[in-house]
Design an enzyme around this catalytic site. Structure first.
Site, short mmCIF file in Angstrom:
data_model
loop_
_atom_site.label_atom_id
_atom_site.label_comp_id
_atom_site.label_asym_id
_atom_site.label_seq_id
_atom_site.Cartn_x
_atom_site.Cartn_y
_atom_site.Cartn_z
N GLU A 1 46.67 49.39 47.43
CA GLU A 1 47.39 48.40 46.61
C GLU A 1 48.12 49.19 45.52
O GLU A 1 47.50 50.02 44.84
CB GLU A 1 46.41 47.40 45.97
CG GLU A 1 45.68 46.52 46.98
CD GLU A 1 44.60 45.62 46.36
OE1 GLU A 1 44.64 45.38 45.13
OE2 GLU A 1 43.70 45.19 47.13
N GLU B 1 37.16 45.84 47.51
CA GLU B 1 36.46 45.69 46.22
C GLU B 1 35.04 45.14 46.36
O GLU B 1 34.71 44.09 45.82
CB GLU B 1 37.30 44.80 45.29
CG GLU B 1 38.59 45.48 44.85
CD GLU B 1 39.53 44.60 44.03
OE1 GLU B 1 39.69 43.41 44.38
OE2 GLU B 1 40.11 45.10 43.04
#
Lengths: 319, 628
Positions: free
Chosen positions: B536, B468
């Site tokens: 994820e 991220e």
């Protein structure tokens, strides 16, 4: 001497009593429900069982706003009211047998079976009704049939069930179903079998929330050893068994109501455990898991509010 | 060289006098020590240190590192451990926004222009707590008269080091080992080691992981002696031929010597029962390349993590054994073929989990027992892969994964979430590292530390560029670094999905997080370029993991769907004393009056924080068991 092959029926002014060897039930018109379920002198009910609609918000529910869109069911879970009671003796409907209608009876009335149906009206907009019919036979077996009337405009239901709150905490429960805590969209890992659970464990999710669901059960037997009867010093364990009636049922057996779980942000905020809260479910929403900030539970695991739902189970007769 | 506090504010200063990163091999003085894995060349400095806490840089004990500084009022603190868990700084959990959200308006240096270095940001930060650590030690006799370096396995977030009053060096990158040469400043008898640890520096912008924000020396510290002849670095390549029957073993050794580099190198490769398969002798030199092939090679994989034993023995010019370096070798090949990631020629299915290092008592200072427990949980639940989210883990974990056949996505220490995602929207106006030249060297250094340290582990299949952090030239440079350094592994990075113009320069696989199954199918049904992995998925926050079959069904439907890593392994919550009952309770974000916070988002594990399994774990066991 009460006979032993038929139900004794006590046509009270505010209650209807049904008894037989080892059991005595009292349905209270003024309380709007089954008020007393006694087996061998042990009371199993703290308050009258009532329809269950709410589940304590899960993190995924919070993320996708489900509790917000379905918040009306929290109110319905707490404040639905009994608006109608119907009695049928040996299959014959009878006007509500209260005074003066019941003056024609005696202390020796009997019947093969008695059915009493309570209609609950929800404070939702639009309102709808749930009927809970208790059918009792001479063995004390109680078949409970619940019907939910779908209504256009009602949001999806968190759950649909019937909640029994018992006076004291159970020492544990046994059930025939799947291992562990299972949900409609999370049961593949549950291994079929008969399981014993000590006490009333609350799954210690970091934030207390819906938990303890068991899907696909044939029966659950709750065992207690304490009562609130000041005249009953006996601490021998005593049990009550809920069994399927045609379809396996889901249940949870916890020391708290959804409202108590909803109110806590940490486990240590939950009150001391005093009751056993056994809820038998006819329908329950999945828990989801794609994410916790908007993703919805998959459609097939939703419980629509605008269609009818029915479920049935039985409380085993006296052995 | 003098320590400068301004280094805290400069993204281009992140390592001063640090020794170059290298393989995590360990040297032993004797073969017996190597067998017992107890090196007399190592002196641990873990234990009780003198400690003084300051709430900000201006109140720190300047000069505390001088041997004659009056430290009589210093406290005692256990190393390794977090400062905050010893009661010295407020505990805070925060996810996306930066820990100073609502307290300071900050933009990363140069993110708003080359003329905006943001000087003083952290050197004058009123919340930049400082830990002054001091450790007295006397060098063990086994380390005397040799070159000695010091290894810090993990210090959060920026550290200055002195020995006997001499400034030694400066390091950032909280989760990578920092090593410094001690030799010039060591003295006989008592030595005074001093470490000044700052909670914030420009590294804070690169370490915005979804976790509690701690500081301190949270991993082990040790002195390491380098014998007369020493293996400075070694690179193992243990591939397999196209028929997957012959092992292709290549070893590059870099040696160093106290003075001239003379002596001999004896290398042997044995099977796991110790039967020698190959030996080689060579004269010592600065760099050596040796190679051999292993017929009927026993491949390494999840179900059969077969490890050969490599042993390197160095002798000085007189023939005396001075150093023994053992290492375990796994022969396997991970490659991208026909748009499918294959291990030993077979399609790889990842039944993985993201694992933060976490212990409800010790925070991220996990113990060997924690790691052993976790490996057992992996075994019991058919978990075959782990992503080291989002930083390098303790070294022991990589060895455990080698021995247990756990496939690793080895992620370097990088997350800059709050610089590009705000209120859920993608808004990269001041994203770092982005394409900013002033941040590129820092992130490349983190990739290099990750690669050098763990390059010899067969368990590592993928290098992950971080998490991220959006995508720009700097992350593309990291991808290029990994591929240039290591042609035997694949790279991973999810954030390129936010800036797809870099798709051909970043990440060998298409990685998404929390993509609904239908969106994954859309990708796989429309002539996809790269195999798909969920870095994820199945966010196990609270009562969750519902609908897992919709992901698992993709495994048999789409060969290019190669599984993923559940988020995540363990709830991040901390044992504290309930202020009402005095009982121990588990507390999470916001429970320490820490604001701004993301509260219960710290708990998304398959396990509760105390390592007891959540009910949903049986679902993972079932579905991962189907494709194991």
């Amino acid at each position: 001497m009460a006979n032993t092959t038929k139900l004794n029926v006590i046509y009270g002014d505010v209650t209807l009593g049904l008894s037989g060897p080892g059991f005595h039930y009292i349905f209270a018109y003024d309380r709007g429900g089954l008020e007393s379920l006694v087996r061998y002198g042990k009371e199993w009910l703290y308050r009258t069982p009532k329809p269950a609609f709410w589940r304590a918000t899960t993190d995924n529910d919070r993320g996708n706003g489900f509790s917000t869109t379905s918040a009306t069911w929290l109110g319905a879970d707490m404040f639905s009211t009994c608006t109608q009671i119907d009695v049928a003796v040996d299959g014959q409907a009878t006007p509500l047998p209260i005074a003066p209608e019941n003056n024609k009876y005696s202390d020796h009335e009997t019947a093969e079976t008695v059915a009493i149906t309570f209609t609950y009206t929800t404070p939702t907009v639009p309102a709808t009704t749930v009927t809970v019919e208790y059918v009792v036979d001479a063995t004390g077996k109680m078949t409970v049939n619940t019907h939910y009337n779908g209504a256009v405009g009602l949001p999806e239901l968190p759950v649909l069930g019937l909640r029994f709150v018992m006076p004291t905490t159970a020492t544990g429960f046994d059930y025939q179903g799947l291992s562990g805590e299972t949900y409609p969209d999370r049961l593949a890992g549950g291994k079929p079998g008969t399981y014993h659970v000590d006490g009333l464990p609350v799954t210690p999710y970091m934030v207390p929330q819906e938990c303890g669901m068991h899907m696909g059960n044939d029966w659950v037997k709750v065992t207690r050893a304490t009562t609130q009867n000041n005249a009953d010093p006996d601490h021998q364990p005593f049990s009550l068994t809920f069994q399927q009636n045609g379809h396996p049922f889901a249940f949870s057996c916890l020391p708290y109501t959804p409202e108590e779980l909803e109110n806590a942000t940490h486990i240590e905020e939950l009150p001391l455990a005093r009751r056993t809260v056994l809820t038998v479910y006819g329908a329950t929403r999945g828990v989801g898991g794609i994410d916790s900030w908007g993703a919805d539970v998959e459609p097939q695991y939703h419980v629509a509010g605008d269609i009818d739902h029915d479920f049935s189970f039985a409380i085993a007769g006296v052995e | 060289m003098k320590a400068e506090i301004s280094w805290l504010d400069d993204p281009q200063t992140f390592r001063i006098n640090q020794l170059p990163a290298h393989s995590d091999h360990r040297g032993y003085a004797t073969v017996a020590e190597a067998a017992a894995q107890q090196s007399s060349l190592v002196q641990s400095l873990d234990g009780t240190w003198e400690f003084a806490f300051a709430k900000d840089p201006q109140h720190r004990p300047v000069g505390f590192y001088e041997p004659d500084y009056d430290r009589s009022d210093f406290d005692r603190l256990a190393v390794p451990g977090h400062i905050e868990l010893a009661g010295y700084g407020q505990i805070q959990y925060i996810n996306t926004a930066y820990p100073w959200e609502g307290k300071h308006y900050r933009r990363p240096a140069y993110s708003m222009g080359a003329d905006r270095p943001e000087k003083g940001m952290f050197s004058t930060d009123p919340e930049n707590t400082v830990g002054a650590y001091v450790k007295h030690f006397t060098l063990n006799s086994e380390l005397e008269d040799q070159r000695v370096s010091i290894e810090f396995d993990g210090v959060e977030q920026a550290m200055y080091l002195w020995l006997n009053g001499h400034f030694v060096g400066y390091a950032e990158d909280s989760f990578s080992r920092a090593e410094f040469d001690m030799t010039p400043y060591l003295q006989d008898g008592d030595n005074v080691l001093a470490v000044e640890v700052f909670k914030h520096s420009t590294a804070a912008f690169l370490e915005d992981q979804d976790m509690f924000r701690f500081s301190g020396i949270f991993r082990s510290v040790r002195l390491v002696a380098k014998p007369a002849l020493h293996v400075e670095d070694m690179t193992i390549q243990s591939g397999v031929d196209d028929a997957f029957t012959t092992g292709d073993f290549k070893l590059n050794l870099k040696l160093s010597a106290a003075d001239q580099l003379t002596g001999s190198v004896h290398v042997s490769l044995m099977d796991d029962s110790g039967q020698p398969l190959w030996t080689a002798e060579a004269a010592a030199s600065a760099e050596l390349d040796l190679a051999t092939t292993v017929n009927h090679v026993h491949l390494w994989n999840h179900h059969d993590p077969y490890l050969y034993q490599l042993q390197i023995e160095l002798r000085d010019a007189t023939g005396k054994l001075v150093e023994v370096v053992p290492y375990q070798v796994g022969f396997r090949r991970i490659e991208l073929k026909d748009k499918i990631m294959q291990l030993n020629g077979q399609r790889l299915v990842i039944n993985g989990v993201n694992r933060h290092e976490w212990d409800a008592h010790r925070g991220r200072a996990v113990t060997a027992a924690d790691m052993a427990h976790d490996m057992q949980v992996f075994h019991d639940n058919h978990i075959n892969a782990v992503r080291t989210c989002h930083y390098p883990d303790q070294d022991a974990w990589y060895h455990l994964c080698d021995r247990n056949g756990i496939y690793m996505m080895a992620e370097n220490n990088l997350e800059t979430h709050g610089t590009w995602q705000k209120m859920g929207a993608v808004e990269p106006s001041y994203n770092v590292p982005g394409s900013l030249p002033q941040w590129q060297l820092a992130v490349l250094d983190r990739a290099k530390s990750n690669y050098e340290m763990f390059k010899n582990h067969p368990a590592v299949l993928f290098w992950s560029l971080g998490n991220e952090s959006y995508a720009g030239d700097d992350i593309a440079a990291m991808d290029k670094f990994y591929h240039d350094a290591d042609s035997t592994r694949l790279t991973h990075y999810e954030g390129v999905c936010r800036n797809r113009v870099y798709a051909d320069r970043i990440s060998d696989m298409e990685s998404m997080m929390y993509d609904p199954p239908r969106a994954i199918e859309d990708y796989l049904q429309n002539d996809p370029d790269k195999p798909f992995v969920n870095c994820e998925y199945m966010h196990d926050m609270g009562n969750s993991i519902g609908g897992m079959n919709s992901y698992i069904d993709l495994i048999d439907k789409y060969p290019m769907y190669q599984g993923g890593f559940i988020w995540d392994y363990i709830d991040q919550a901390l044992w504290t004393q309930d202020e009402v009952t005095g009982q121990p309770v588990l507390r999470y974000g916001g429970d320490f009056d820490d604001r701004h916070s993301d509260y219960e988002f710290s708990g998304d594990g398959l396990l509760f924080a105390d390592r007891t399994p959540k009910p949903a774990l049986q679902e993972v066991d079932y579905y991962y068991g189907q494709h194991d």
